[in-house]
Design a protein around this motif. Sequence first.
Motif, short mmCIF file in Angstrom:
data_model
loop_
_atom_site.label_atom_id
_atom_site.label_comp_id
_atom_site.label_asym_id
_atom_site.label_seq_id
_atom_site.Cartn_x
_atom_site.Cartn_y
_atom_site.Cartn_z
N SER A 254 0.77 -1.19 0.00
CA SER A 254 0.08 0.09 0.04
C SER A 254 0.94 1.31 -0.01
N MET A 255 1.98 1.35 0.56
CA MET A 255 3.01 2.26 0.51
C MET A 255 3.40 2.53 -0.64
N LEU A 256 3.52 1.60 -1.62
CA LEU A 256 4.16 1.73 -3.05
C LEU A 256 3.21 2.37 -3.91
N THR A 257 1.72 2.48 -3.55
CA THR A 257 0.73 3.09 -4.22
C THR A 257 0.58 4.72 -4.12
N VAL A 258 1.45 5.05 -3.06
CA VAL A 258 1.16 6.55 -2.93
C VAL A 258 2.56 7.43 -3.04
N VAL A 259 2.17 8.72 -3.15
CA VAL A 259 3.67 9.46 -3.53
C VAL A 259 4.41 9.77 -2.20
N LYS A 260 3.56 10.13 -1.02
CA LYS A 260 4.05 10.54 0.10
C LYS A 260 3.42 9.72 1.15
N VAL A 261 4.37 8.92 1.99
CA VAL A 261 4.06 8.02 2.76
C VAL A 261 3.46 8.31 4.13
N SER A 262 2.60 7.97 4.80
CA SER A 262 2.08 8.76 6.20
C SER A 262 2.96 8.16 7.13
N PRO A 263 3.51 9.11 8.02
CA PRO A 263 4.34 8.35 9.21
C PRO A 263 3.58 7.40 10.10
N VAL A 264 2.33 7.35 10.10
CA VAL A 264 1.59 6.60 10.91
C VAL A 264 1.56 5.04 10.21
N LEU A 265 1.50 5.04 9.06
CA LEU A 265 1.51 3.93 8.16
C LEU A 265 3.01 3.12 8.39
N ASN A 266 3.99 3.94 8.28
CA ASN A 266 5.34 3.43 8.45
C ASN A 266 5.63 2.89 9.75
N ASP A 267 5.17 3.48 10.93
CA ASP A 267 5.45 3.31 12.23
C ASP A 267 4.85 1.62 12.41
N MET A 268 3.42 1.52 11.68
CA MET A 268 2.60 0.34 11.79
C MET A 268 3.44 -0.66 11.15
N ARG A 269 4.15 -0.48 10.21
CA ARG A 269 4.85 -1.35 9.28
C ARG A 269 5.95 -1.99 10.09
N VAL A 270 6.81 -0.65 10.77
CA VAL A 270 7.92 -1.11 11.56
C VAL A 270 7.60 -2.00 12.68
N PHE A 271 6.54 -1.65 13.41
CA PHE A 271 6.11 -2.31 14.69
C PHE A 271 5.77 -4.00 14.26
N PHE A 272 5.08 -4.16 13.13
CA PHE A 272 4.77 -5.57 12.85
C PHE A 272 5.91 -6.44 12.20
N SER A 273 6.81 -5.47 11.61
CA SER A 273 7.79 -6.39 10.85
C SER A 273 8.82 -6.49 11.91
N SER A 274 8.89 -5.88 13.02
CA SER A 274 9.87 -6.28 14.11
C SER A 274 9.44 -7.19 15.13
N SER A 275 7.97 -7.54 14.94
CA SER A 275 7.39 -8.31 16.07
C SER A 275 7.94 -9.62 16.13
N PHE A 276 8.22 -10.29 14.88
CA PHE A 276 8.77 -11.61 14.73
C PHE A 276 10.06 -11.62 15.57
N ALA A 277 10.96 -10.82 15.46
CA ALA A 277 12.26 -10.45 16.03
C ALA A 277 11.94 -10.38 17.51
N PHE A 278 10.83 -9.66 17.93
CA PHE A 278 10.56 -9.69 19.39
C PHE A 278 10.17 -10.85 19.96
N LEU A 279 9.59 -11.62 19.37
CA LEU A 279 8.52 -12.64 19.85
C LEU A 279 9.45 -14.20 19.74
N SER A 280 10.13 -14.38 18.50
CA SER A 280 10.82 -15.46 18.33
C SER A 280 11.92 -16.08 19.29
N PRO A 281 12.62 -15.18 19.92
CA PRO A 281 13.59 -15.72 21.10
C PRO A 281 12.84 -16.36 22.17
#
Length: 315
Positions: A254-281
């Motif tokens: 969805s970020m690739l379809t917009v010219v200017k990415v919302s900081p909230v959208l980017n923060d959500m992606r960072v949180f979920f993309s880091s969740s595996f690194a947080f839970l896996s250990p």
Amino acid sequence: MDLCVTIKGVSFLLQTGLGIMGNAVVLAAYVNMVLTESKLQPVDMILCHLTFANLMLLLTRCVPLTMTVFGLKDLLTDPGCKVVIYVYRITRSLSVCITCMLSVFQAATISPAAGPRMSKVKTHLPSLVVPTFVFLWLLNMAICIAAPLFSYAPRNGTVPAFTLNLGFCHVNFQDSLSYVINGVAVSGRDFAFVGLMLGSSGYILVLLHQHSRKVRAIRRSKGGGAETRAAKTVITLVVLYVVFFGIDNVIWISMLTVVKVSPVLNDMRVFFSSSFAFLSPYFIISSNKKVKARVMCASAEQEQPADTRDSKDKV
């Protein structure tokens, strides 16, 4: 401080702190194994490498972002941004690749040896672990090379178009073509490895199911055996990664379809993309007997001096 900013900061702080602590504990357990056993088993080598990649991911992405959320500015210069973003992209890529490697290795290990050629391949599997690590590092270093070229420290003023605002750094792709090409290359690599991981994990489950049917009468009185535990481990690991991978890539596309990415959208992606690194250990600690034993042993050793002091005080 705004309530939304406070919630975001606390969420990233908990995720980062607990994730770093969990991965550090697992790495310490594997260091102890190396010192006491002199050599790790192939599966333990893969899990150790996965833990290291996840730890570096949290250090290079979540730590500076958490500091930025709480008001710290000008954390990195342009060269610092290039190094941090490059290391983050590589370790994030290694996380999916090594998870896939673990699934494929287990599938090849438990697969029935159909003929002498397959038996020979299975005997050489342990010797392929380190060369595979080297290949995955080189592959992801090449794919992620564009990230540092477009990474800069934040400038005063508005954020340009086709720029990923990470808070502590900006990744400016200059135009839509480079922005989309980078996104397609990253997503294509991730989908390829996740597809391979799902296929090999499905194959493992089929083999475990076939084996469990053969020994069901024996295991029935014991309520399940090693096959059931192995199946649950594979299912949990695959589901854990695929869920967060799916959310991450839906947001990324969805970020690739917009010219200017919302900081909230980017923060959500960072949180979920880091969740595996947080839970896996914590999943590794709970499912790996060797790691769990060393964690419990270390905990017991810390409690013993306190008990000794209490007994002396009573005397």
